[in-house]
Design an enzyme around this catalytic site. Structure first.
Site: not given
Length: 169
Positions: A69, A97, A100
């Site tokens: 990402e 996560c 990101c």
């Protein structure tokens, strides 16, 4: 529309569009896999065109921020000459996560679409939902479960092969 949507809740024509772009993200994940990286891929789409691509490069670059990402967001920002990714959609094979998800909020991405949930670090609804946190000044609509089986199988087969390798002495 409610901010967090499952794929099966969408009309068939909209599902097909999301599946098309998720297949592009899967293609990016395969590039990571070819390098021995965890197969996670992402694309940023604007007006029906990919403006950012990324795949996991943490091991290759020795950079803990080189998530799919993050790479795709950086490329898209360069393409737009702006840190704001307004009118964009980010497709990623694995639920984002915390890092990101935070980057997506900071970049003002209006829609994030992910393939499979991440029970260990998912911050788009699994462990927490940073993308839809009402205390932030920006929220990102989430669509989850797009090509979930294909995205999950990429990761499952990668880690299965990793466990089957002989231990290094």
């Amino acid at each position: 529309m409610h901010l967090n949507t499952r794929l099966e809740e969408l009309p068939a024509d909209e599902r097909a569009i999301h599946e098309y772009w998720m297949n592009e993200a899967i293609g990016e994940a395969r590039k990571a896999e070819a390098l021995g990286e965890v197969p996670i891929g992402a694309v940023v789409v604007r007006n029906g065109t990919i403006i950012g691509r990324g795949y996991n490069l943490r091991e290759t670059t020795l950079d803990s921020t080189a998530h799919a990402e993050m790479v795709a967001i950086r490329e898209a920002s360069t393409a737009l000459n702006s840190w704001r990714l307004l009118d964009c959609q980010l497709y990623v094979t694995l639920e984002p996560c915390p890092m990101c998800a935070g980057a997506m909020v900071q970049a003002r991405v209006p829609l994030t679409v992910y393939g499979t949930p991440d029970p260990k670090a998912g911050c788009a609804g699994t462990l927490m939902n940073l993308l839809e946190e009402s205390r932030f000044n920006h929220r990102t609509e989430v669509i989850q479960g797009v090509l979930q089986e294909e995205c999950a199988e990429l990761l499952t087969s990668f880690f299965r092969r990793l466990r089957q390798r002989p231990a290094k002495l």
